[in-house]
Design a protein around this motif. Structure first.
Motif, mmCIF file in Angstrom:
data_model
loop_
_atom_site.group_PDB
_atom_site.id
_atom_site.type_symbol
_atom_site.label_atom_id
_atom_site.label_comp_id
_atom_site.label_asym_id
_atom_site.label_seq_id
_atom_site.Cartn_x
_atom_site.Cartn_y
_atom_site.Cartn_z
ATOM 1 N N PRO A 1 -0.214 1.873 8.443
ATOM 2 C CA PRO A 1 1.044 1.504 7.788
ATOM 3 C C PRO A 1 1.470 2.556 6.771
ATOM 4 C CG PRO A 1 -0.441 -0.379 7.901
ATOM 5 C CD PRO A 1 -1.242 0.835 8.306
ATOM 6 N N PRO A 2 2.742 2.572 6.395
ATOM 7 C CA PRO A 2 3.199 3.512 5.363
ATOM 8 C C PRO A 2 2.350 3.372 4.101
ATOM 9 C CG PRO A 2 5.056 2.342 6.329
ATOM 10 C CD PRO A 2 3.821 1.685 6.862
ATOM 11 N N PRO A 3 2.110 4.481 3.395
ATOM 12 C CA PRO A 3 1.237 4.422 2.215
ATOM 13 C C PRO A 3 1.596 3.316 1.227
ATOM 14 C CG PRO A 3 1.677 6.701 2.776
ATOM 15 C CD PRO A 3 2.531 5.874 3.707
ATOM 16 N N ARG A 4 2.891 3.035 1.048
ATOM 17 C CA ARG A 4 3.289 1.991 0.095
ATOM 18 C C ARG A 4 2.736 0.627 0.500
ATOM 19 N NH1 ARG A 4 7.137 1.040 -3.916
ATOM 20 N NH2 ARG A 4 7.964 -1.095 -4.004
ATOM 21 N N LEU A 5 2.581 0.417 1.818
ATOM 22 C CA LEU A 5 2.072 -0.862 2.297
ATOM 23 C C LEU A 5 0.560 -0.833 2.524
ATOM 24 C CD1 LEU A 5 4.890 -1.974 4.771
ATOM 25 C CD2 LEU A 5 4.546 -2.629 2.372
ATOM 26 N N CYS A 6 -0.072 0.306 2.222
ATOM 27 C CA CYS A 6 -1.535 0.383 2.273
ATOM 28 C C CYS A 6 -2.135 -0.015 0.935
ATOM 29 C CB CYS A 6 -1.978 1.796 2.639
ATOM 30 S SG CYS A 6 -1.766 2.204 4.387
ATOM 31 N N THR A 7 -1.526 0.428 -0.143
ATOM 32 C CA THR A 7 -1.983 0.015 -1.465
ATOM 33 C C THR A 7 -1.585 -1.443 -1.691
ATOM 34 O OG1 THR A 7 0.049 0.941 -2.399
ATOM 35 C CG2 THR A 7 -1.901 2.337 -2.435
ATOM 36 N N ASP A 8 -2.105 -2.054 -2.767
ATOM 37 C CA ASP A 8 -1.798 -3.459 -3.016
ATOM 38 C C ASP A 8 -0.299 -3.660 -3.150
ATOM 39 O OD1 ASP A 8 -4.474 -3.866 -2.978
ATOM 40 O OD2 ASP A 8 -4.694 -4.276 -5.118
ATOM 41 N N ASN A 9 0.224 -4.637 -2.428
ATOM 42 C CA ASN A 9 1.656 -4.930 -2.444
ATOM 43 C C ASN A 9 1.871 -6.388 -2.085
ATOM 44 O OD1 ASN A 9 2.616 -5.099 0.654
ATOM 45 N ND2 ASN A 9 0.952 -3.607 0.479
ATOM 46 N N ALA A 10 3.068 -6.896 -2.341
ATOM 47 C CA ALA A 10 3.347 -8.307 -2.086
ATOM 48 C C ALA A 10 3.958 -8.547 -0.716
ATOM 49 C CB ALA A 10 4.280 -8.851 -3.168
ATOM 50 N N ALA A 11 4.472 -7.500 -0.058
ATOM 51 C CA ALA A 11 5.031 -7.680 1.282
ATOM 52 C C ALA A 11 3.946 -8.145 2.244
ATOM 53 C CB ALA A 11 5.670 -6.382 1.769
ATOM 54 N N MET A 12 2.745 -7.575 2.112
ATOM 55 C CA MET A 12 1.650 -7.982 3.005
ATOM 56 C C MET A 12 1.242 -9.425 2.735
ATOM 57 S SD MET A 12 -1.711 -6.017 1.476
ATOM 58 C CE MET A 12 -2.557 -6.627 0.002
ATOM 59 N N ILE A 13 1.355 -9.868 1.491
ATOM 60 C CA ILE A 13 1.006 -11.252 1.153
ATOM 61 C C ILE A 13 2.044 -12.208 1.724
ATOM 62 C CG2 ILE A 13 0.586 -12.863 -0.737
ATOM 63 C CD1 ILE A 13 -1.546 -10.604 -0.316
ATOM 64 N N ALA A 14 3.314 -11.833 1.610
ATOM 65 C CA ALA A 14 4.366 -12.665 2.201
ATOM 66 C C ALA A 14 4.181 -12.763 3.710
ATOM 67 C CB ALA A 14 5.733 -12.081 1.864
ATOM 68 N N TRP A 15 3.860 -11.627 4.348
ATOM 69 C CA TRP A 15 3.700 -11.640 5.809
ATOM 70 C C TRP A 15 2.493 -12.484 6.221
ATOM 71 C CZ3 TRP A 15 6.318 -11.182 9.990
ATOM 72 C CH2 TRP A 15 5.640 -11.147 11.217
ATOM 73 N N ALA A 16 1.365 -12.343 5.524
ATOM 74 C CA ALA A 16 0.200 -13.167 5.838
ATOM 75 C C ALA A 16 0.532 -14.644 5.651
ATOM 76 C CB ALA A 16 -0.981 -12.763 4.970
ATOM 77 N N GLY A 17 1.343 -14.942 4.635
ATOM 78 C CA GLY A 17 1.797 -16.316 4.443
ATOM 79 C C GLY A 17 2.621 -16.805 5.621
#
Length: 353
Positions: free
Chosen positions: A301-317
């Motif tokens: 994934p793009p580096p911004r989405l590799c480090t801790d971020n909330a987009a990945m949390i929303a998607w997992a939700g």
């Protein structure tokens, strides 16, 4: 479905709004680098206080960026663990408050699952796939068989790769965060040190270890300082040698895990890398070569989405909500939360160091 995600498990205060057709409508992050730089690493109490100070504004910024009100949301997802417990509590309490006030479903997400499923947000990767998760607190290899279905093949028995980078950078006086600082210094190397150890390399299991490498680096730095030979050029060569050693270890362990995963899962769809260390270009290049040798796609994934971020949390939700799950408002934040609960407890398998 439109979901607000909240992340506060370490030193990133983040909020994002994501849809189930994979659109990121907002993605805001307050990085606490300035707060922790004087200490050369993350201080849990300072991180928790910074989350308290900035989470309200970060969420408000995400809502403005998406042009939405809380009433427009379908659910609220938040990192429920693992992580620094003070920060996790701040995020969970905020998410519960928003969900209760606006009568929205609430779901607590495993931070590691956020990383594990990011490739499905960015690239719609099919199950099963092999995941190399490398970050400041976690270092493990997992077969991702489905949402909530993870088989751990290996993890670190001591330090995570990202933690090793942070401590190496502090030893060499390169600053914080360590990963980018080491990579930047290594770019100026003219004669990288090549005799640093590669712990666990060639072992029959898929586990990692970085404490011995760290110790060897400290001994080398101490010796060079005693000889008054620790200048900028030497620092760059040491940084390059350390980075190469870490990457060699990661590639060796991943190679073995990939062989095991492909044998057990003939339909393995990809090799995926996630976590903050996945932003390291030297590692990405080596993983691309490894995946090509094994005839399998690499997804980073793009580096911004590799480090801790909330987009990945929303998607997992979203993935969990589509499976019919939600959390109760009695959910208790968890400092430890392994993805594969059946695997033996190891340092980097569900604990943020």
């Amino acid at each position: 479905m439109v979901v607000l995600g909240i992340e506060s498990s370490c030193d990133e205060t983040a909020a994002a709004i994501v849809t189930d057709d994979r659109r990121i409508l907002a993605d805001t992050i307050f990085a606490q680098i300035a707060e922790h730089t004087p200490f050369g690493g993350v201080v849990p109490e300072i991180a928790a206080r910074a989350h308290l100070d900035h989470l309200d504004d970060t969420i408000a910024a995400a809502m403005r960026q998406a042009g939405m009100k809380f009433a427009d949301l379908d659910a609220v997802a938040v990192t429920g663990g693992p992580g620094l417990i003070g920060g996790v509590i701040v995020g969970v309490m905020m998410a519960k408050a928003i969900a209760l006030a606006h009568k929205k479903p609430f779901i607590a997400v495993n931070h590691l699952e956020g990383h594990a499923l990011t490739a499905r947000l960015t690239d719609d990767v099919a199950f099963p796939y092999l995941l190399l998760l490398v970050s400041g607190g976690h270092c493990q290899l997992l077969v991702v068989e489905g949402v909530g279905r993870y088989q751990r093949l290996g993890a670190t028995i001591d330090d995570a790769a990202g933690e090793a980078f942070d401590k190496a950078a502090k030893l060499m006086g390169l600053g914080f965060p360590g990963g980018p600082a080491v990579a930047k210094a290594a770019a100026g190397a003219t004669a990288p040190f090549r005799n640093l150890p590669r712990p666990m390399k060639g072992r029959p299991d898929c586990n990692f270890s970085f404490s011995g490498l760290k110790t060897a680096l400290r001994q080398r730095v101490d010796a060079l300082k005693a000889e008054h030979a620790f200048d900028d050029a030497t620092r760059a060569n040491l940084a390059a040698g350390f980075q190469a050693a870490v990457v060699d270890c990661l590639i060796d362990r991943t190679r073995h895990a990939l062989e095991l995963a492909q044998a057990a899962h003939p339909t393995l769809s990809a090799l995926v890398v996630a976590g903050g260390v996945a932003a390291n270009q030297h590692l990405r290049e080596a993983l691309h070569k490894l995946a090509a040798k094994h005839g399998i796609p690499i997804v980073a994934p793009p580096p911004r989405l590799c480090t801790d971020n909330a987009a990945m949390i929303a998607w997992a939700g979203i993935e969990r909500l589509h499976a019919g799950e939600r959390s109760g408002f009695d959910y208790a934040p968890r400092p430890r939360w392994p993805l594969d609960s059946a695997a033996p407890a190891l340092a980097g398998a569900g604990v943020k160091a």
